[in-house]
Design an enzyme around this catalytic site. Structure first.
Site, PDB file in Angstrom:
ATOM      1  N   TYR A  75       0.898  -1.152   0.000  1.00 61.89           N
ATOM      2  CA  TYR A  75       0.000   0.000   0.000  1.00 61.89           C
ATOM      3  C   TYR A  75       0.935   1.200   0.000  1.00 61.89           C
ATOM      4  O   TYR A  75       1.819   1.287   0.854  1.00 61.89           O
ATOM      5  CB  TYR A  75      -0.888   0.053   1.244  1.00 61.89           C
ATOM      6  CG  TYR A  75      -1.734  -1.166   1.495  1.00 61.89           C
ATOM      7  CD1 TYR A  75      -2.238  -1.940   0.457  1.00 61.89           C
ATOM      8  CD2 TYR A  75      -2.041  -1.544   2.802  1.00 61.89           C
ATOM      9  CE1 TYR A  75      -3.020  -3.053   0.705  1.00 61.89           C
ATOM     10  CE2 TYR A  75      -2.822  -2.655   3.069  1.00 61.89           C
ATOM     11  CZ  TYR A  75      -3.315  -3.409   2.021  1.00 61.89           C
ATOM     12  OH  TYR A  75      -4.087  -4.509   2.279  1.00 61.89           O
ATOM     13  N   CYS A 134       1.301   2.916   3.441  1.00 65.86           N
ATOM     14  CA  CYS A 134       1.507   2.096   4.635  1.00 65.86           C
ATOM     15  C   CYS A 134       2.895   2.409   5.190  1.00 65.86           C
ATOM     16  O   CYS A 134       3.881   2.386   4.450  1.00 65.86           O
ATOM     17  CB  CYS A 134       1.396   0.622   4.272  1.00 65.86           C
ATOM     18  SG  CYS A 134       2.196  -0.499   5.426  1.00 65.86           S
ATOM     19  N   PHE A 136       4.927   0.727   6.981  1.00 62.11           N
ATOM     20  CA  PHE A 136       5.849  -0.394   6.874  1.00 62.11           C
ATOM     21  C   PHE A 136       6.310  -0.589   5.430  1.00 62.11           C
ATOM     22  O   PHE A 136       7.464  -0.946   5.170  1.00 62.11           O
ATOM     23  CB  PHE A 136       5.195  -1.663   7.417  1.00 62.11           C
ATOM     24  CG  PHE A 136       4.700  -1.497   8.833  1.00 62.11           C
ATOM     25  CD1 PHE A 136       5.562  -1.098   9.834  1.00 62.11           C
ATOM     26  CD2 PHE A 136       3.369  -1.722   9.152  1.00 62.11           C
ATOM     27  CE1 PHE A 136       5.118  -0.938  11.145  1.00 62.11           C
ATOM     28  CE2 PHE A 136       2.914  -1.566  10.452  1.00 62.11           C
ATOM     29  CZ  PHE A 136       3.785  -1.166  11.449  1.00 62.11           C
ATOM     30  N   CYS A 137       5.403  -0.362   4.489  1.00 61.66           N
ATOM     31  CA  CYS A 137       5.787  -0.414   3.073  1.00 61.66           C
ATOM     32  C   CYS A 137       6.733   0.740   2.739  1.00 61.66           C
ATOM     33  O   CYS A 137       7.704   0.566   1.989  1.00 61.66           O
ATOM     34  CB  CYS A 137       4.549  -0.342   2.186  1.00 61.66           C
ATOM     35  SG  CYS A 137       3.382  -1.706   2.425  1.00 61.66           S
TER      36      CYS A 137
END
Length: 388
Positions: A109, A112, A114-115
């Site tokens: 995403y 996101c 973490f992404c």
């Protein structure tokens, strides 16, 4: 030049796993060098922390569930696929200077945290990769995987594709690969074992041991280097367990701010170029409403102050104080280390939100943020749009 972490595992002692054994009772010891035959890697003690959700998720303690059946090939954690699944990359990052020999596909995403952390790492290391944007509601782009969270990285290896999970583990595994020339990814991941947990509501979650450590066979560091490595791990964990939890209550603070945030997500993620209009509308309006509600629960769960902005400012001030104490541009010195990259990645996920502008206006983090952003952008490859 930043050097990876060094710790040596003499003996890994895990008590017999019984149902409902708490993670905090699993102990690891670190004393002597592994034989060179073991892929010339160093195995280190485990650092436990759980990242939940594809967005700004939560952290808690979980218990071991050993009754889960093994997943079929291609459907489980660290799955190995003989062929790549069908996918349509939204864009590619091509770096002519990339010597890593890695062929990576990132399922993400766009906003996101973490992404964003994984992208920040790949760009900082000058690695080429493809990006597949996942529909946050239907998630059809990752229907091939038994792991339903992002980021997921598929790496081309001999005989097929290796699935990598968890943003922190992905960074550590890839950094180990870059450090240990000649080591194979399928061997490296054995030093980051996956464990299944069941939370109090009966949902399965996944944890990866050792994910804050870099495995390598470098010479024993001196005390100063050891302290730097411990500091780096401390702040990488802080990014996952403290900083990330201040984001959701801030970017979804009110219904209108939540909608504004999702509209920025739509623009930043180029959703309209990847998904039909009805799917974009579903993600924006349903997502905004859901996260506005969820953010209130996360605020309570993580003890965020009533003035949620203050918790965000406190986190930023804690980080900038640590960098200032070093007396260098970054925590890693003249060049960012994995802590700098991780924290930058997490914060970059809200760069287009009002909360981020308020953060710059009320703290001193702007200078550090701009410096690392420019540092990473100088190293990343060219953006090649696959579908315009």
């Amino acid at each position: 030049m930043w050097r990876p972490s060094f710790t040596i595992l003499k003996k890994l002692v895990i008590p017999s796993l019984k149902e409902n054994v708490n993670l905090t009772n699993i102990m690891f010891s670190t004393k002597s060098r592994l034989p060179k035959s073991t892929a010339k890697l160093t195995l280190v003690s485990a650092s436990i922390g759980v990242l939940l959700g594809a967005g700004y998720g939560g952290y808690t303690h979980y218990k071991i569930n050993i009754k889960k059946p093994s997943a079929p090939e291609g459907k489980g954690e660290y799955a190995f696929l003989k062929e790549a699944p069908e996918y349509e990359p939204q864009y590619r990052i091509i770096n002519d200077s990339d010597t890593s020999d890695l062929q990576l596909i990132l399922f993400q995403y766009r906003t996101c945290p973490f992404c964003c952390k994984v992208r920040a790492y790949l760009d900082a290391r000058g690695i080429s990769y493809e990006v597949v944007e996942v529909d946050a509601v239907l998630r059809q782009a990752i229907k091939w995987s038994g792991y339903k969270k992002v980021p997921i990285v598929l790496a081309k290896v001999d005989g097929g594709y290796q699935q990598l999970l968890d943003s922190t583990a992905i960074v550590s595994i890839l950094d180990t690969y870059l450090m240990e020339k000649g080591a194979q990814l399928r061997e490296i991941i054995k030093f980051y074992p996956v464990t299944k947990y069941m939370n109090e509501s009966g949902k399965d979650v996944t944890e990866i041991a050792n994910k804050y450590f870099i495995m390598h066979n470098a010479p024993v560091p001196d005390e100063k280097e050891k302290e730097a490595e411990m500091e780096e791990r401390k702040w990488r964990q802080w990014a996952d367990s403290v900083l990330v939890h201040t984001l959701s209550p801030n970017v979804y603070r009110t219904a209108s701010e939540s909608l504004e945030t999702f509209k920025w997500f739509e623009e930043a993620g180029r959703w309209r170029e990847s998904f039909p209009a009805w799917e974009c509308a579903l993600m924006v309006y349903v997502g905004a409403a859901a996260m506005w509600i969820i953010a209130k629960k996360l605020k309570s769960r993580h003890n965020i102050k009533d003035d949620v902005r203050q918790s965000l400012y406190d986190a930023a001030n804690e980080w900038t104080a640590a960098v200032k104490k070093k007396g260098t541009v970054f925590l890693g010195g003249d060049k960012p280390n994995l802590a700098d990259i991780s924290i930058y990645g997490v914060l970059s996920s809200i760069e287009g939100c009002q909360a981020f502008q308020d953060l710059r206006n009320h703290t001193d983090i702007g200078k550090w943020y701009d410096d690392i952003k420019h540092n990473i952008e100088r190293r990343m490859g060219k953006v090649i749009v696959a579908y315009a």
